[in-house]
Design a protein around this motif. Sequence first.
Motif, short mmCIF file in Angstrom:
data_model
loop_
_atom_site.label_atom_id
_atom_site.label_comp_id
_atom_site.label_asym_id
_atom_site.label_seq_id
_atom_site.Cartn_x
_atom_site.Cartn_y
_atom_site.Cartn_z
N THR A 109 -40.82 24.11 -20.29
CA THR A 109 -40.01 22.94 -20.64
C THR A 109 -39.47 22.26 -19.39
OG1 THR A 109 -39.35 24.06 -22.69
CG2 THR A 109 -38.07 22.14 -22.03
N ALA A 110 -38.96 23.04 -18.45
CA ALA A 110 -38.44 22.47 -17.22
C ALA A 110 -39.54 21.77 -16.43
CB ALA A 110 -37.79 23.56 -16.36
N VAL A 238 -32.36 16.89 -16.73
CA VAL A 238 -32.38 17.85 -17.84
C VAL A 238 -33.02 19.18 -17.43
CG1 VAL A 238 -34.64 17.35 -18.89
CG2 VAL A 238 -32.68 17.92 -20.36
N VAL A 239 -33.67 19.23 -16.27
CA VAL A 239 -34.39 20.45 -15.89
C VAL A 239 -33.50 21.69 -15.93
CG1 VAL A 239 -35.56 21.61 -13.96
CG2 VAL A 239 -36.21 19.29 -14.60
N PRO A 240 -32.32 21.70 -15.28
CA PRO A 240 -31.49 22.92 -15.36
C PRO A 240 -31.00 23.20 -16.78
CG PRO A 240 -30.30 21.14 -14.27
CD PRO A 240 -31.71 20.70 -14.40
N VAL A 241 -30.86 22.16 -17.59
CA VAL A 241 -30.41 22.35 -18.97
C VAL A 241 -31.48 23.10 -19.77
CG1 VAL A 241 -29.66 21.18 -21.09
CG2 VAL A 241 -29.01 20.27 -18.84
N LYS A 244 -31.39 26.88 -19.94
CA LYS A 244 -30.28 27.54 -20.64
C LYS A 244 -30.33 27.33 -22.15
CE LYS A 244 -26.17 27.42 -19.01
NZ LYS A 244 -24.85 26.94 -18.53
N TYR A 245 -30.88 26.20 -22.59
CA TYR A 245 -30.83 25.87 -24.02
C TYR A 245 -32.23 25.66 -24.58
CZ TYR A 245 -25.90 25.09 -22.95
OH TYR A 245 -24.61 25.26 -22.53
N SER A 246 -32.37 25.88 -25.88
CA SER A 246 -33.66 25.77 -26.54
C SER A 246 -34.08 24.30 -26.67
CB SER A 246 -33.60 26.39 -27.94
OG SER A 246 -32.76 25.61 -28.78
N PRO A 247 -35.40 24.03 -26.76
CA PRO A 247 -35.85 22.66 -26.99
C PRO A 247 -35.27 22.05 -28.25
CG PRO A 247 -37.70 24.04 -26.32
CD PRO A 247 -36.52 24.96 -26.55
#
Length: 361
Positions: A109-110, A238-241, A244-247
Amino acid sequence: MLQALYGPAVPGLRAEFGLSPSGAGLGLSLHFAGGVAGVLAFNAIHSRISNRALLAASYGLMALGGAGFALAPDWPLALVAAFLGGLGFGGIDYGVNQLFAVGFGDRSTAMLNVLNAHFGIGAVLGPAVVAWLGPDAYAYAFGACAVLAAVLAPLGSSGVRTRPVEPSEKQRQPGSPGGGLPRVLVGFLALYILNVGVEAGVGGWEPTHLETVGYSATVAASATSVYWLMMTAGRFLVVPVTLKYSPERILTICAAGMTVCLLLARVKGVAPVAYAGVGLFIAPVFPTGLPWLNRALPQARRAGAWVIAASMIGGVAAPPLLGAGIEASGIHAVPWLLTALSAASLAATVWLIQLTRRFNE
């Protein structure tokens, strides 16, 4: 960058070939048509060719298309070249996104957001190059893209696994007998079509709406540029987010944020800022949805191709459909029409969360 050259080149194309505005717009339409065909064609043959061959062929088609468009002596040949370049663009859009979605594991995702941020950088650079050269010199911009693609054809796949990654035993299992797989795939198709509809709708109609409510043409154009820049910045931010969190959570917040910003765009005093906010919230949707899709549908390894193709179809269909709605309701209805699309995207996201949970239980 190649895709973003067609719009700014319209004045030069009209002068060169004696085209009407709609005739000049066919270049981008043929590019997108080639893109859809390229996604589906390379998806169909991916299991029989290597990843490196897929990327090399795609870059080669982009090089042929860019060079052909730059050197075409007449408009029909230029349209053929645009379609060829679109085929390569579709192959790259499918191939690289698919490789990133499966190749980076938990970091997919990142990394997909980083990848698509660079797509955004190219989309910003394309118009800047044409503005610097002048519309009449559009051929040099297309030629430069052709040279870059030709260089990447033999070199751009270094470090890429030769063969496609084979599916695990779990991925080989058929879908559930209750029809969950088709419903999940339809849900993702709807999500991508709606989001790209909002993306293209804002990009196409924001300047007209801002001018109608009283802003100058310069402010309206600048605000639209900021919208595209926010899309690029949002994918980096949003990369660091994503670590930590799901898509699912990220996409729900994005859809809600887009809807709120589009409602605020009705207020003249904050409309340019609201549209910039839409760009920030919509930025992670395309790259963040692909890992969720691959996790939700491990049985359908090529489902990503269908949603990428759907996103291109949404980009082609949304502007004229919105135009028809605007003709019926007036330009002041732009925020309302886009809010309806965004709210539908939010509903599709919530429905998909519930559906994928039941499907994978």
